[in-house]
Design a protein around this motif. Structure first.
Motif, PDB file in Angstrom:
ATOM      1  N   MET A   1      40.146  32.716  44.071  1.00 27.37           N
ATOM      2  CA  MET A   1      40.530  33.328  42.435  1.00 27.37           C
ATOM      3  C   MET A   1      39.646  34.318  42.304  1.00 27.37           C
ATOM      4  SD  MET A   1      41.119  30.318  39.992  1.00 27.37           S
ATOM      5  CE  MET A   1      41.235  31.175  38.645  1.00 27.37           C
ATOM      6  N   GLU A   2      39.984  35.583  41.634  1.00 23.76           N
ATOM      7  CA  GLU A   2      39.158  36.488  41.232  1.00 23.76           C
ATOM      8  C   GLU A   2      37.874  36.213  40.328  1.00 23.76           C
ATOM      9  OE1 GLU A   2      40.124  40.526  38.412  1.00 23.76           O
ATOM     10  OE2 GLU A   2      41.767  39.872  39.834  1.00 23.76           O
ATOM     11  N   GLN A   3      37.031  36.763  40.598  1.00 24.32           N
ATOM     12  CA  GLN A   3      35.900  36.328  39.736  1.00 24.32           C
ATOM     13  C   GLN A   3      36.058  36.838  38.211  1.00 24.32           C
ATOM     14  OE1 GLN A   3      31.728  37.464  41.321  1.00 24.32           O
ATOM     15  NE2 GLN A   3      31.177  38.702  39.518  1.00 24.32           N
ATOM     16  N   LEU A   4      35.274  36.131  37.442  1.00 29.59           N
ATOM     17  CA  LEU A   4      35.134  36.019  35.996  1.00 29.59           C
ATOM     18  C   LEU A   4      33.829  36.648  35.677  1.00 29.59           C
ATOM     19  CD1 LEU A   4      36.464  36.083  33.210  1.00 29.59           C
ATOM     20  CD2 LEU A   4      35.585  33.596  32.992  1.00 29.59           C
ATOM     21  N   THR A   5      33.557  37.672  34.817  1.00 29.51           N
ATOM     22  CA  THR A   5      32.341  38.134  34.369  1.00 29.51           C
ATOM     23  C   THR A   5      32.681  38.456  32.906  1.00 29.51           C
ATOM     24  OG1 THR A   5      31.569  39.408  36.387  1.00 29.51           O
ATOM     25  CG2 THR A   5      30.562  39.988  34.334  1.00 29.51           C
ATOM     26  N   TYR A  19      39.163  29.940  32.571  1.00 32.71           N
ATOM     27  CA  TYR A  19      38.986  30.054  33.993  1.00 32.71           C
ATOM     28  C   TYR A  19      39.001  28.969  34.546  1.00 32.71           C
ATOM     29  CZ  TYR A  19      36.958  32.209  38.118  1.00 32.71           C
ATOM     30  OH  TYR A  19      36.648  32.741  39.378  1.00 32.71           O
ATOM     31  N   ASP A  63      28.723  35.362  35.503  1.00 32.38           N
ATOM     32  CA  ASP A  63      29.594  35.499  36.627  1.00 32.38           C
ATOM     33  C   ASP A  63      29.972  34.060  37.262  1.00 32.38           C
ATOM     34  OD1 ASP A  63      29.270  38.446  36.446  1.00 32.38           O
ATOM     35  OD2 ASP A  63      27.146  38.114  37.501  1.00 32.38           O
ATOM     36  N   GLN A  65      32.952  32.409  39.811  1.00 36.10           N
ATOM     37  CA  GLN A  65      33.586  32.490  40.901  1.00 36.10           C
ATOM     38  C   GLN A  65      34.178  31.062  41.247  1.00 36.10           C
ATOM     39  OE1 GLN A  65      34.855  35.534  42.870  1.00 36.10           O
ATOM     40  NE2 GLN A  65      36.229  33.907  43.190  1.00 36.10           N
ATOM     41  N   LYS A  67      36.210  28.715  44.107  1.00 34.56           N
ATOM     42  CA  LYS A  67      36.923  28.808  45.590  1.00 34.56           C
ATOM     43  C   LYS A  67      37.521  27.486  45.715  1.00 34.56           C
ATOM     44  CE  LYS A  67      32.900  31.880  46.898  1.00 34.56           C
ATOM     45  NZ  LYS A  67      31.947  32.068  47.874  1.00 34.56           N
TER      46      LYS A  67
END
Length: 139
Positions: A1-5, A19, A63, A65, A67
């Motif tokens: 998945m795309e990272q969330l910041t 998320y 941040d 992430q 996986k």
């Protein structure tokens, strides 16, 4: 998945929760495992924001992430607050849970419940970053 910041503020907790719920859905977690993972990430994120950023009067991001592989869902959460290993607090909370209720402090079991809620929890300090790693087995 795309990272969330997200900014290290309490207002970001709803985005973090969404998320984690999205990652849990993508991994096919059942409701119980999803709830426990969301609770664990929320507790550690709240502590980072409250103590690592707000109490220290510094600003920073979180941040995240997700996986997913054949056997597990892993959430990596990183921040730039002062070094803090939740597993050290876990040991203290684990000791106090066995005390008679009259001897226990009010509250103070959030980290214990968070770490107990996932299959594996790890902490690393890499440079100036804390990395909290939450792992939930898929099978």
């Amino acid at each position: 998945m795309e990272q969330l910041t997200v900014p290290g503020t309490l207002d970001s907790l709803s985005k973090i929760s969404k998320y984690v719920l999205s990652a849990a859905s993508a991994a096919g977690l059942d409701k119980k495992a999803t709830y426990r993972l969301r609770l664990a990430v929320d507790e550690i994120a709240t502590n980072v924001i409250s103590y690592g950023y707000e109490d220290a009067k510094i600003q920073g991001n979180l941040d995240l992430q997700a996986k997913i592989d054949d056997s597990s869902l892993t959430i990596l959460m990183e921040d730039r607050a002062a070094a803090f290993d939740p597993t050290t607090k876990f040991i203290l909370e684990e000791d106090s849970i066995n005390l008679p209720i009259q001897q226990r402090a009010i509250g103070g079991l959030g980290v214990y419940l968070a770490i107990q809620g996932v299959d594996r929890f790890m902490y690393e300090r890499i440079g100036d970053r804390n990395r909290n790693i939450f792992v939930v087995n898929l099978h």
